[in-house]
Write a protein that holds these residues in place. Structure first.
Motif, mmCIF file in Angstrom:
data_model
loop_
_atom_site.group_PDB
_atom_site.id
_atom_site.type_symbol
_atom_site.label_atom_id
_atom_site.label_comp_id
_atom_site.label_asym_id
_atom_site.label_seq_id
_atom_site.Cartn_x
_atom_site.Cartn_y
_atom_site.Cartn_z
ATOM 1 N N PRO A 1 0.837 -1.215 0.000
ATOM 2 C CA PRO A 1 0.000 0.000 0.000
ATOM 3 C C PRO A 1 0.866 1.258 0.000
ATOM 4 O O PRO A 1 1.949 1.285 0.581
ATOM 5 C CB PRO A 1 -0.787 -0.120 1.308
ATOM 6 C CG PRO A 1 0.069 -0.959 2.178
ATOM 7 C CD PRO A 1 0.797 -1.904 1.280
ATOM 8 N N HIS A 2 0.379 2.280 -0.673
ATOM 9 C CA HIS A 2 1.058 3.570 -0.715
ATOM 10 C C HIS A 2 0.213 4.555 0.086
ATOM 11 O O HIS A 2 -0.743 5.124 -0.423
ATOM 12 C CB HIS A 2 1.241 4.040 -2.150
ATOM 13 C CG HIS A 2 2.069 3.101 -2.965
ATOM 14 N ND1 HIS A 2 3.421 2.978 -2.794
ATOM 15 C CD2 HIS A 2 1.727 2.219 -3.924
ATOM 16 C CE1 HIS A 2 3.884 2.074 -3.624
ATOM 17 N NE2 HIS A 2 2.874 1.594 -4.318
ATOM 18 N N LEU A 3 0.562 4.735 1.342
ATOM 19 C CA LEU A 3 -0.217 5.567 2.244
ATOM 20 C C LEU A 3 0.261 7.012 2.293
ATOM 21 O O LEU A 3 -0.383 7.856 2.901
ATOM 22 C CB LEU A 3 -0.181 4.962 3.650
ATOM 23 C CG LEU A 3 -0.702 3.531 3.759
ATOM 24 C CD1 LEU A 3 -0.535 3.014 5.171
ATOM 25 C CD2 LEU A 3 -2.138 3.456 3.315
ATOM 26 N N LEU A 4 1.359 7.303 1.626
ATOM 27 C CA LEU A 4 1.881 8.654 1.663
ATOM 28 C C LEU A 4 1.009 9.627 0.867
ATOM 29 O O LEU A 4 0.963 10.812 1.189
ATOM 30 C CB LEU A 4 3.321 8.678 1.147
ATOM 31 C CG LEU A 4 4.184 9.851 1.552
ATOM 32 C CD1 LEU A 4 4.201 10.030 3.065
ATOM 33 C CD2 LEU A 4 5.586 9.697 1.039
ATOM 34 N N CYS A 5 0.295 9.132 -0.144
ATOM 35 C CA CYS A 5 -0.643 9.998 -0.881
ATOM 36 C C CYS A 5 -1.706 10.542 0.061
ATOM 37 O O CYS A 5 -2.033 11.736 0.035
ATOM 38 C CB CYS A 5 -1.317 9.233 -2.016
ATOM 39 S SG CYS A 5 -0.314 9.026 -3.462
ATOM 40 N N TYR B 1 -9.550 13.841 -3.715
ATOM 41 C CA TYR B 1 -8.163 14.213 -4.004
ATOM 42 C C TYR B 1 -7.214 13.062 -3.716
ATOM 43 O O TYR B 1 -6.248 12.848 -4.443
ATOM 44 C CB TYR B 1 -7.748 15.444 -3.212
ATOM 45 C CG TYR B 1 -8.564 16.668 -3.514
ATOM 46 C CD1 TYR B 1 -9.226 16.827 -4.727
ATOM 47 C CD2 TYR B 1 -8.692 17.678 -2.581
ATOM 48 C CE1 TYR B 1 -9.979 17.953 -4.990
ATOM 49 C CE2 TYR B 1 -9.435 18.812 -2.845
ATOM 50 C CZ TYR B 1 -10.085 18.934 -4.053
ATOM 51 O OH TYR B 1 -10.825 20.040 -4.309
ATOM 52 N N MET B 2 -7.490 12.331 -2.644
ATOM 53 C CA MET B 2 -6.637 11.197 -2.300
ATOM 54 C C MET B 2 -6.736 10.112 -3.363
ATOM 55 O O MET B 2 -5.728 9.568 -3.805
ATOM 56 C CB MET B 2 -7.043 10.649 -0.921
ATOM 57 C CG MET B 2 -6.164 9.539 -0.396
ATOM 58 S SD MET B 2 -6.737 7.849 -0.679
ATOM 59 C CE MET B 2 -8.347 7.840 0.002
ATOM 60 N N VAL C 1 -4.503 7.394 -8.209
ATOM 61 C CA VAL C 1 -4.591 7.049 -9.640
ATOM 62 C C VAL C 1 -3.348 7.538 -10.374
ATOM 63 O O VAL C 1 -2.744 6.795 -11.154
ATOM 64 C CB VAL C 1 -5.883 7.632 -10.261
ATOM 65 C CG1 VAL C 1 -5.838 7.583 -11.767
ATOM 66 C CG2 VAL C 1 -7.100 6.878 -9.755
ATOM 67 N N VAL C 2 -2.946 8.779 -10.119
ATOM 68 C CA VAL C 2 -1.756 9.316 -10.788
ATOM 69 C C VAL C 2 -0.512 8.551 -10.360
ATOM 70 O O VAL C 2 0.350 8.231 -11.186
ATOM 71 C CB VAL C 2 -1.620 10.830 -10.501
ATOM 72 C CG1 VAL C 2 -0.316 11.375 -11.037
ATOM 73 C CG2 VAL C 2 -2.789 11.587 -11.096
ATOM 74 N N LEU D 1 2.017 6.452 -12.751
ATOM 75 C CA LEU D 1 3.463 6.654 -12.742
ATOM 76 C C LEU D 1 4.220 5.362 -12.448
ATOM 77 O O LEU D 1 5.314 5.154 -12.968
ATOM 78 C CB LEU D 1 3.849 7.711 -11.702
ATOM 79 C CG LEU D 1 3.569 9.157 -12.057
ATOM 80 C CD1 LEU D 1 3.904 10.056 -10.873
ATOM 81 C CD2 LEU D 1 4.334 9.586 -13.276
ATOM 82 N N SER D 2 3.640 4.506 -11.634
ATOM 83 C CA SER D 2 4.323 3.253 -11.296
ATOM 84 C C SER D 2 4.269 2.239 -12.428
ATOM 85 O O SER D 2 4.959 1.224 -12.372
ATOM 86 C CB SER D 2 3.733 2.654 -10.019
ATOM 87 O OG SER D 2 2.414 2.218 -10.247
#
Length: 172
Positions: free
Chosen positions: A41-45, A111-112, A117-118, A122-123
Motif C-alpha cells: 500500500p502507498h499511504l503517503l498519498c 483528491y486522495m 490514480v496518478v 506513474l508506477s
C-alpha cells in the motif's frame, strides 16, 4: 514555567513526522512481512493530502519532499520522480482546497483517490519498459490490487490526522 504543547510548532512537526515515518514503515516493511498479499500500500498519498487539508503548504510540501525521498529509497524506485510527484501533489491539493471546493471529507477522499490514480499510472512506466510483460498483466497483478489496498488503508488516517490537528492547534 508551564510547557504549552499547543504553542510549540516543533511538537506538531514531530507528531506528523513520527506518523508519516510510521506509515512508511507499515507500508514498506510490516505489511509485506505479513504476506497477506503481494501488493504494497502507498499511504503517503493520503498523508500528503491530509497535511494539505489540515495544515498549510509548508507542512504538506516539506513532508511530501522528505518522505517522498524516504519512500523512494525504501522501495528502490526513482529518487527524483516520486518526491517530485508528492511535492507537486501537495501544491495541487492545497490549491484545490483553497480555490474550488470547501474542505470536507468527500473533497479529501476525491483528491486522495486522484493522487493514488496518478501514482499508479506513474508506477506503470518502469515495469512496462520490460518487454516480457504486458501492461494488462501489470494492471491486473499489481496496480489494481495496490490501488484498492491503498485506498482502503488510507481511510482510517483521516481521524488520526484530525486528532493530531485538534491536539496541537493553538486556537483551541
Amino acid at each position: 514555567m508551564r510547557l504549552v504543547i499547543r504553542g510549540k510548532p516543533i511538537i506538531k512537526s514531530a507528531a506528523y513526522g513520527i506518523l508519516c515515518l510510521g506509515l512508511l514503515l507499515f507500508s514498506c516493511s510490516f505489511f509485506p512481512a505479513l504476506r497477506i498479499t503481494d501488493s504494497i500500500p502507498h499511504l503517503l498519498c493520503a498523508a500528503v493530502s491530509l497535511l494539505a487539508y489540515f495544515e498549510d503548504i509548508k507542512f504538506a510540501s516539506f513532508f511530501a519532499a522528505i518522505f517522498g525521498i524516504t519512500e523512494s529509497i525504501m522501495l528502490g524506485t526513482n529518487t527524483l520522480t516520486v518526491p517530485l510527484f508528492y511535492t507537486v501533489y501537495a501544491f495541487v491539493c492545497v490549491w484545490l482546497f483553497e480555490s474550488f471546493f470547501v474542505k470536507n471529507y468527500l473533497a479529501w477522499l476525491c483528491y486522495m483517490l486522484g493522487g493514488l490514480v496518478v501514482y499508479s499510472v506513474l508506477s506503470l512506466f518502469g515495469p512496462v519498459a520490460n518487454w516480457n510483460i504486458t501492461a494488462a498483466d501489470i494492471l491486473l497483478d499489481t496496480t489494481v490490487p495496490t490501488f484498492i489496498l491503498s485506498a482502503v488503508l488510507s481511510l482510517p488516517l483521516y481521524p488520526i490526522f484530525k486528532f493530531i490537528k485538534k491536539k496541537t492547534d493553538k486556537d483551541r
